[in-house]
Design a protein around this motif. Structure first.
Motif, PDB file in Angstrom:
ATOM      1  N   ARG A 126       0.839  -1.205   0.000  1.00 37.97           N
ATOM      2  CA  ARG A 126       0.000   0.000   0.000  1.00 37.97           C
ATOM      3  C   ARG A 126       0.870   1.249   0.000  1.00 37.97           C
ATOM      4  NH1 ARG A 126      -2.567  -0.656   5.948  1.00 37.97           N
ATOM      5  NH2 ARG A 126      -2.580  -2.843   5.244  1.00 37.97           N
ATOM      6  N   LYS A 127       0.291   2.335  -0.449  1.00 43.71           N
ATOM      7  CA  LYS A 127       0.960   3.640  -0.372  1.00 43.71           C
ATOM      8  C   LYS A 127       0.578   4.262   0.962  1.00 43.71           C
ATOM      9  CE  LYS A 127       1.599   8.086  -2.746  1.00 43.71           C
ATOM     10  NZ  LYS A 127       3.072   7.988  -2.813  1.00 43.71           N
ATOM     11  N   ILE A 128       1.578   4.591   1.772  1.00 45.50           N
ATOM     12  CA  ILE A 128       1.297   5.110   3.105  1.00 45.50           C
ATOM     13  C   ILE A 128       1.871   6.504   3.339  1.00 45.50           C
ATOM     14  CG2 ILE A 128       1.061   2.829   4.143  1.00 45.50           C
ATOM     15  CD1 ILE A 128       3.922   3.113   5.210  1.00 45.50           C
ATOM     16  N   HIS A 129       2.750   6.973   2.447  1.00 48.29           N
ATOM     17  CA  HIS A 129       3.322   8.314   2.578  1.00 48.29           C
ATOM     18  C   HIS A 129       3.271   9.044   1.244  1.00 48.29           C
ATOM     19  CE1 HIS A 129       5.033   8.168   6.672  1.00 48.29           C
ATOM     20  NE2 HIS A 129       5.288   6.897   6.428  1.00 48.29           N
ATOM     21  N   CYS A 130       3.105  10.359   1.310  1.00 50.77           N
ATOM     22  CA  CYS A 130       3.160  11.194   0.105  1.00 50.77           C
ATOM     23  C   CYS A 130       4.582  11.712  -0.058  1.00 50.77           C
ATOM     24  CB  CYS A 130       2.174  12.356   0.218  1.00 50.77           C
ATOM     25  SG  CYS A 130       0.455  11.845   0.278  1.00 50.77           S
TER      26      CYS A 130
END
Length: 245
Positions: A210-214
């Protein structure tokens, strides 16, 4: 700082204590590995610099003939991007811009072996002994792959690919869950994704991605007692989570 390292060629990129918190290893931008007796330093005078290192040598020398711009300043220096101690403390693994991971004997400081196979800079390394004596080394690299090696024989066990993750990226950090019974290996990317694998069957089953940080993930750590994982990103956010498998 409580203690100062003193003059070091290049800058310190990575540091790690051994499992007994007695020795401190530092990897530098010049490819130098330094090891200090941390326990001796911290129980003595804390107003000055660390004593002379137990070991200090070029673990990853530069390659003067390198002209491939993908490897930064490799013609001048081979940065140690990450290092770790073996579970028993008798060896240290260092990984570098030179695409290799080197294993060092911590008594003689001789080179034990060199792990190769990554095609770009190796950015992180971790080493774990599991219940039952299973012993694994994991490395990740800018080539977007994770290589898992037997920590006793140094034979390749599996290669994990992250090219399925959408968007251009490199890999920044990886770490085994420190709980003895957990088979989880986590890796993070330069564009804010986290992927976790179950390594128990030698095939690397993806547990979560998953993407958890921008932005880039710039660090991760585990709470051994609870199995909680924390990450910090370039977006100035810290996330904590549990990996369920």
């Amino acid at each position: 700082p409580v203690m100062e390292v003193g003059k070091v060629e290049g800058s310190v990129i990575h540091m790690r204590l051994d499992g007994k918190h007695q020795r401190l290893a530092l990897g530098t931008s010049s490819g130098t590995l330094l090891v200090y007796d941390g326990l001796q330093s911290w129980t003595g005078d804390t107003s000055g610099s660390l004593p002379p290192p137990l070991a200090s040598f070029t673990a990853h020398p530069p390659r003067p003939n390198n002209v491939d711009m993908r490897f930064g300043q490799l013609a001048k220096q081979a940065e140690i991007w990450s290092l770790c101690w073996s579970p028993c403390g008798s060896r240290i693994a260092t990984c570098s811009e030179d695409q290799s991971t080197r294993i060092w004997d911590t008594y003689s400081w001789d080179l034990v072996t060199t792990l190769v196979g990554h095609t770009l800079a190796v950015t992180s390394v971790d080493w774990k002994e599991f219940e039952g004596g299973r012993n694994l080394i994991a490395t990740c690299a800018d080539d977007r792959s994770v290589r898992v090696t037997n920590g006793s024989t140094f034979d390749l066990v599996m290669v994990l690919d992250t090219r399925h993750i959408h968007g251009w990226h490199t890999l920044t950090y990886l770490s085994f869950d420190p709980q003895d019974s957990s088979p989880i290996l986590v890796c993070t990317t330069q564009h804010g994704h986290l992927v976790a694998w179950d390594t128990s069957r030698g095939v690397g089953r993806v547990v979560t991605e998953r993407k958890i940080h921008c932005g880039s993930i710039e660090g991760l750590t585990w709470a051994k007692s609870s199995g909680a994982l924390a990450t910090v990103g370039g977006d100035c956010i810290v996330h904590t989570m549990q990996i369920i498998y």
